[in-house]
Enzyme design. Sequence first.
Site, mmCIF file in Angstrom:
data_model
loop_
_atom_site.group_PDB
_atom_site.id
_atom_site.type_symbol
_atom_site.label_atom_id
_atom_site.label_comp_id
_atom_site.label_asym_id
_atom_site.label_seq_id
_atom_site.Cartn_x
_atom_site.Cartn_y
_atom_site.Cartn_z
ATOM 1 N N GLY A 121 -12.352 7.752 1.286
ATOM 2 C CA GLY A 121 -13.317 7.027 2.114
ATOM 3 C C GLY A 121 -13.809 5.822 1.342
ATOM 4 O O GLY A 121 -14.225 5.935 0.176
ATOM 5 N N ALA A 122 -13.750 4.651 1.963
ATOM 6 C CA ALA A 122 -14.008 3.407 1.246
ATOM 7 C C ALA A 122 -15.351 3.398 0.528
ATOM 8 O O ALA A 122 -15.453 2.982 -0.627
ATOM 9 C CB ALA A 122 -13.924 2.231 2.223
ATOM 10 N N ARG A 146 -6.784 2.061 -6.625
ATOM 11 C CA ARG A 146 -6.218 2.055 -5.277
ATOM 12 C C ARG A 146 -6.284 0.628 -4.740
ATOM 13 O O ARG A 146 -7.252 -0.090 -5.007
ATOM 14 C CB ARG A 146 -6.951 3.025 -4.337
ATOM 15 C CG ARG A 146 -6.705 4.482 -4.677
ATOM 16 C CD ARG A 146 -7.173 5.426 -3.581
ATOM 17 N NE ARG A 146 -6.324 5.321 -2.382
ATOM 18 C CZ ARG A 146 -6.556 6.010 -1.258
ATOM 19 N NH1 ARG A 146 -7.589 6.816 -1.174
ATOM 20 N NH2 ARG A 146 -5.750 5.875 -0.226
ATOM 21 N N ASP A 161 -11.275 0.387 5.762
ATOM 22 C CA ASP A 161 -11.174 0.285 4.313
ATOM 23 C C ASP A 161 -11.233 -1.163 3.827
ATOM 24 O O ASP A 161 -11.585 -1.416 2.689
ATOM 25 C CB ASP A 161 -9.875 0.935 3.841
ATOM 26 C CG ASP A 161 -9.929 2.449 3.955
ATOM 27 O OD1 ASP A 161 -10.190 3.095 2.937
ATOM 28 O OD2 ASP A 161 -9.736 2.976 5.064
ATOM 29 N N ASN A 176 -7.425 0.323 8.437
ATOM 30 C CA ASN A 176 -7.946 1.688 8.421
ATOM 31 C C ASN A 176 -6.757 2.631 8.319
ATOM 32 O O ASN A 176 -5.606 2.206 8.255
ATOM 33 C CB ASN A 176 -8.770 1.972 9.684
ATOM 34 C CG ASN A 176 -9.574 3.265 9.596
ATOM 35 O OD1 ASN A 176 -10.306 3.481 8.632
ATOM 36 N ND2 ASN A 176 -9.438 4.125 10.584
ATOM 37 N N LYS A 177 -7.036 3.921 8.296
ATOM 38 C CA LYS A 177 -5.983 4.916 8.124
ATOM 39 C C LYS A 177 -4.851 4.694 9.117
ATOM 40 O O LYS A 177 -5.070 4.349 10.269
ATOM 41 C CB LYS A 177 -6.579 6.319 8.292
ATOM 42 C CG LYS A 177 -5.630 7.437 7.931
ATOM 43 C CD LYS A 177 -5.121 7.316 6.507
ATOM 44 C CE LYS A 177 -6.236 7.316 5.474
ATOM 45 N NZ LYS A 177 -5.769 7.096 4.096
#
Length: 363
Positions: free
Chosen positions: A50-51, A87, A243, A253-254
């Site tokens: 999670g960002a 990341r 993110d 995003n995901k």
Amino acid sequence: MQGKYKALWLDENDNLVVLDQRVLPFEETTVTITNAQETVDAIENMTVRGAGVIGNVAAFGVYLAARESAGDFDRLEELAKDIRESRPTAVNLMWAVDRMMALAKKKQKLLPANFLKALKNEAILIADEDCERSQKIAEYGADIIEEIMLNRELDTFNVLTHCNAGWLAIVDSGTALAPIYEAQKRDIKIHVWVDETRPRNQGANLTAWELAKAGIEHTVIADNTGGHLMQQKMVDMVITGADRVAKSGDSANKIGTYLKALAAKDNDVPFYIALPASTFDFEITDGVEQIPIEIRSEDEVKYMRGLDKEGRVQELQVVQSQSSALNYGFDVTPARLITGLITERGVCEASVDAVSEMFEDLI
């Protein structure tokens, strides 16, 4: 450190303790982080995700790196760089490290104890500010929910969300889930469609776990079910976190979020992105072309974790060994598909002009 919910905290020795998100929902355990390398490991192996929480962990990681460096500023810079590069997609990570190191440079001539105290306080401040942002996002998002309910005369409001953007992802109540928690406080009858979010199953494992703890009605669905639900008028709103969001409003995003946005557009379902200002990357104007997309291990696709019939946690291979797998972690939803961006400063259009006007002081 404020907030009702916490995915992280400092122990009595000023080490960072985090919930191990890899083993939820079947186990609830913690991991203690004591140095820079353990910070990197926790971010890389998705102990935390999670960002926002990644940014919080990174901020405390810089503090731990300073403690580890024992006054060697060059060493601190090296360790902070390792944390920053752990990341590639979630911009909160870089933002938090840069903010911590900017303060470190200003305070490096302080006595060691005062230097460490300054960094610790800054990391706590970053987490506390996220709590405040989360509450503002909750209120603005819940206002949208109330307005839609009144206009459509709904008894129950059905939200669809993808991945996890609750308090496990952003301390306190999150981003995408924050308006849902606020709606519950306002006695709005709400139901959440929870995408399973393959391959890591953040929806099934994390979002559903959070909602169950909060007593919010929800249903886990296979990722490909959302479009059908929208066609059948069973979704009143889609809301996800992000993110990294470009100045243009393009949002990473995901993986799978883009497909939800396409289905929402085709079915006239409002599609919102919820994010704090720290998730914007104002240097990027074309998210599709410029936001780096992380490619993760193919094992995340080839293996799944769950309970067997005896209630034991097992990891199973679901793809034959002879097959390769490609595992993009994120996709980018173009601004044209986004109804609005829900931020701590209000709701704005996903466009360069609107974002520039609302966040002029940060650009």
